[in-house]
Design a protein around this motif. Structure first.
Motif, PDB file in Angstrom:
ATOM      1  N   VAL A 294      40.832 -18.864  32.331  1.00 20.73           N
ATOM      2  CA  VAL A 294      41.151 -17.652  31.569  1.00 20.73           C
ATOM      3  C   VAL A 294      39.888 -17.020  31.024  1.00 20.73           C
ATOM      4  CG1 VAL A 294      43.483 -18.391  30.952  1.00 20.73           C
ATOM      5  CG2 VAL A 294      41.557 -19.033  29.497  1.00 20.73           C
ATOM      6  N   GLY A 295      40.018 -15.754  30.705  1.00 25.07           N
ATOM      7  CA  GLY A 295      38.868 -15.055  30.144  1.00 25.07           C
ATOM      8  C   GLY A 295      39.301 -13.900  29.270  1.00 25.07           C
ATOM      9  N   TRP A 296      38.380 -13.458  28.445  1.00 22.93           N
ATOM     10  CA  TRP A 296      38.540 -12.239  27.651  1.00 22.93           C
ATOM     11  C   TRP A 296      37.408 -11.290  28.004  1.00 22.93           C
ATOM     12  CZ3 TRP A 296      42.522 -10.864  24.477  1.00 22.93           C
ATOM     13  CH2 TRP A 296      43.398 -11.866  24.061  1.00 22.93           C
ATOM     14  N   PHE A 297      37.756 -10.047  28.173  1.00 25.51           N
ATOM     15  CA  PHE A 297      36.801  -8.977  28.438  1.00 25.51           C
ATOM     16  C   PHE A 297      37.080  -7.842  27.460  1.00 25.51           C
ATOM     17  CE2 PHE A 297      34.893 -10.302  32.493  1.00 25.51           C
ATOM     18  CZ  PHE A 297      35.736 -11.347  32.825  1.00 25.51           C
ATOM     19  N   ARG A 298      36.137  -6.917  27.356  1.00 21.82           N
ATOM     20  CA  ARG A 298      36.365  -5.768  26.496  1.00 21.82           C
ATOM     21  C   ARG A 298      35.708  -4.538  27.100  1.00 21.82           C
ATOM     22  NH1 ARG A 298      32.523  -7.502  21.326  1.00 21.82           N
ATOM     23  NH2 ARG A 298      30.491  -7.153  22.340  1.00 21.82           N
ATOM     24  N   GLN A 299      36.246  -3.401  26.704  1.00 21.01           N
ATOM     25  CA  GLN A 299      35.707  -2.135  27.174  1.00 21.01           C
ATOM     26  C   GLN A 299      35.641  -1.172  26.011  1.00 21.01           C
ATOM     27  OE1 GLN A 299      37.718  -0.443  30.569  1.00 21.01           O
ATOM     28  NE2 GLN A 299      35.957   0.841  31.048  1.00 21.01           N
ATOM     29  N   ALA A 300      34.425  -0.812  25.667  1.00 13.38           N
ATOM     30  CA  ALA A 300      34.206   0.149  24.599  1.00 13.38           C
ATOM     31  C   ALA A 300      34.288   1.567  25.157  1.00 13.38           C
ATOM     32  CB  ALA A 300      32.846  -0.091  23.957  1.00 13.38           C
TER      33      ALA A 300
ATOM     34  N   ALA B   7      43.382 -13.919  33.827  1.00 12.68           N
ATOM     35  CA  ALA B   7      43.597 -15.258  34.368  1.00 12.68           C
ATOM     36  C   ALA B   7      43.150 -15.311  35.820  1.00 12.68           C
ATOM     37  CB  ALA B   7      45.079 -15.642  34.258  1.00 12.68           C
ATOM     38  N   ASP B   8      42.577 -16.430  36.178  1.00 15.66           N
ATOM     39  CA  ASP B   8      42.047 -16.656  37.525  1.00 15.66           C
ATOM     40  C   ASP B   8      42.838 -17.794  38.158  1.00 15.66           C
ATOM     41  OD1 ASP B   8      39.057 -18.404  38.583  1.00 15.66           O
ATOM     42  OD2 ASP B   8      40.518 -17.296  39.770  1.00 15.66           O
TER      43      ASP B   8
ATOM     44  N   PRO C 113      32.893 -21.507  34.048  1.00 24.76           N
ATOM     45  CA  PRO C 113      33.632 -20.297  33.680  1.00 24.76           C
ATOM     46  C   PRO C 113      33.049 -19.060  34.349  1.00 24.76           C
ATOM     47  CG  PRO C 113      33.164 -21.616  31.749  1.00 24.76           C
ATOM     48  CD  PRO C 113      32.387 -22.221  32.864  1.00 24.76           C
ATOM     49  N   LYS C 114      33.911 -18.102  34.623  1.00 23.81           N
ATOM     50  CA  LYS C 114      33.503 -16.922  35.382  1.00 23.81           C
ATOM     51  C   LYS C 114      33.396 -15.715  34.473  1.00 23.81           C
ATOM     52  CE  LYS C 114      35.778 -18.887  39.387  1.00 23.81           C
ATOM     53  NZ  LYS C 114      36.925 -18.826  40.305  1.00 23.81           N
ATOM     54  N   SER C 115      32.288 -15.025  34.593  1.00 23.30           N
ATOM     55  CA  SER C 115      32.035 -13.876  33.729  1.00 23.30           C
ATOM     56  C   SER C 115      32.164 -12.541  34.450  1.00 23.30           C
ATOM     57  CB  SER C 115      30.641 -13.985  33.114  1.00 23.30           C
ATOM     58  OG  SER C 115      29.662 -14.039  34.134  1.00 23.30           O
ATOM     59  N   ASP C 116      32.483 -12.576  35.733  1.00 19.36           N
ATOM     60  CA  ASP C 116      32.674 -11.341  36.492  1.00 19.36           C
ATOM     61  C   ASP C 116      34.154 -10.997  36.544  1.00 19.36           C
ATOM     62  OD1 ASP C 116      30.105 -12.438  38.650  1.00 19.36           O
ATOM     63  OD2 ASP C 116      29.994 -10.768  37.253  1.00 19.36           O
ATOM     64  N   SER C 117      34.463  -9.781  36.174  1.00 14.08           N
ATOM     65  CA  SER C 117      35.867  -9.391  36.091  1.00 14.08           C
ATOM     66  C   SER C 117      36.572  -9.456  37.444  1.00 14.08           C
ATOM     67  CB  SER C 117      35.997  -7.987  35.493  1.00 14.08           C
ATOM     68  OG  SER C 117      35.296  -7.035  36.274  1.00 14.08           O
TER      69      SER C 117
ATOM     70  N   GLU D 172      36.570 -11.661  39.522  1.00  9.75           N
ATOM     71  CA  GLU D 172      37.019 -13.021  39.818  1.00  9.75           C
ATOM     72  C   GLU D 172      38.424 -13.296  39.308  1.00  9.75           C
ATOM     73  OE1 GLU D 172      35.022 -15.370  41.376  1.00  9.75           O
ATOM     74  OE2 GLU D 172      32.995 -15.296  40.546  1.00  9.75           O
ATOM     75  N   TYR D 173      38.950 -12.408  38.498  1.00 10.78           N
ATOM     76  CA  TYR D 173      40.233 -12.637  37.855  1.00 10.78           C
ATOM     77  C   TYR D 173      41.345 -11.874  38.566  1.00 10.78           C
ATOM     78  CZ  TYR D 173      37.660 -14.954  34.203  1.00 10.78           C
ATOM     79  OH  TYR D 173      36.861 -15.841  33.517  1.00 10.78           O
ATOM     80  N   ASP D 174      42.486 -12.541  38.669  1.00  8.66           N
ATOM     81  CA  ASP D 174      43.597 -12.007  39.444  1.00  8.66           C
ATOM     82  C   ASP D 174      44.642 -11.294  38.596  1.00  8.66           C
ATOM     83  OD1 ASP D 174      43.026 -15.094  40.735  1.00  8.66           O
ATOM     84  OD2 ASP D 174      42.872 -13.340  42.059  1.00  8.66           O
ATOM     85  N   PHE D 175      44.757 -11.700  37.354  1.00 14.66           N
ATOM     86  CA  PHE D 175      45.808 -11.151  36.501  1.00 14.66           C
ATOM     87  C   PHE D 175      45.189 -10.639  35.204  1.00 14.66           C
ATOM     88  CE2 PHE D 175      48.920 -12.809  39.302  1.00 14.66           C
ATOM     89  CZ  PHE D 175      48.502 -14.080  39.676  1.00 14.66           C
ATOM     90  N   TRP D 176      45.724  -9.527  34.734  1.00 20.60           N
ATOM     91  CA  TRP D 176      45.181  -8.878  33.540  1.00 20.60           C
ATOM     92  C   TRP D 176      46.293  -8.452  32.599  1.00 20.60           C
ATOM     93  CZ3 TRP D 176      39.980  -8.199  32.521  1.00 20.60           C
ATOM     94  CH2 TRP D 176      39.102  -8.539  33.566  1.00 20.60           C
ATOM     95  N   GLY D 177      46.007  -8.596  31.318  1.00 17.67           N
ATOM     96  CA  GLY D 177      46.896  -8.043  30.316  1.00 17.67           C
ATOM     97  C   GLY D 177      46.615  -6.561  30.135  1.00 17.67           C
ATOM     98  N   GLN D 178      47.415  -5.929  29.306  1.00 21.39           N
ATOM     99  CA  GLN D 178      47.322  -4.484  29.165  1.00 21.39           C
ATOM    100  C   GLN D 178      46.246  -4.046  28.180  1.00 21.39           C
ATOM    101  OE1 GLN D 178      49.156  -6.361  27.392  1.00 21.39           O
ATOM    102  NE2 GLN D 178      49.500  -5.430  25.390  1.00 21.39           N
TER     103      GLN D 178
END
Length: 125
Positions: free
Chosen positions: A33-39, A96-97, A105-109, A111-117
């Motif tokens: 799992v991971g968390w990302f952000r977009q300003a 989630a990957d 852990p993966k830091s490239d977006s 790499e992840y298959d599922f995303w929350g809103q």
């Protein structure tokens, strides 16, 4: 798998928030799992990630202030954010990957298959 993030809001600099991400699906506990952000006006950036082997990485900008943890019994992933700064203002996404590798852990977006809103965090100065 469907992910739904929540917990964002408007806070002052120095405050804390805990973001939550609930997942559907019985296989979620095996996913990294991971968390990302977009300003506003910026590209999505890595915040934190936990691998299948429970190793956790953090972006330098949040290291020591943010903590990622999960509760597999509830299909939940959390991001505890302390000492918030105005530059933390962004929409935060959980991801989630589903790959089965046991690497770091993966830091490239991508790499992840599922995303929350996404959930908006606004930190005022």
């Amino acid at each position: 798998v469907q992910l739904q993030a929540s917990g964002g809001g408007l806070v002052q600099a120095g405050d804390s928030l805990r973001l939550s991400c609930v997942a559907s699906g019985r296989t979620f506990s095996s996913y990294a799992v991971g968390w990302f952000r977009q300003a506003p006006g910026k590209e999505r950036e890595f915040v934190a990630a936990r691998s299948r082997s429970a190793i956790t990485y953090y972006a330098d900008s949040v290291k020591g202030r943010f903590t990622l943890f999960r509760d597999n019994t509830k299909n939940m992933v959390y991001l505890r954010m302390n000492s918030l700064k105005p530059e933390d203002t962004a929409v935060y996404y959980c991801a989630a990957d589903r790959s089965t590798d046991w690497g770091p852990p993966k830091s490239d977006s991508y790499e992840y298959d599922f995303w929350g809103q996404g959930t908006l965090v606004t930190v005022s100065s």
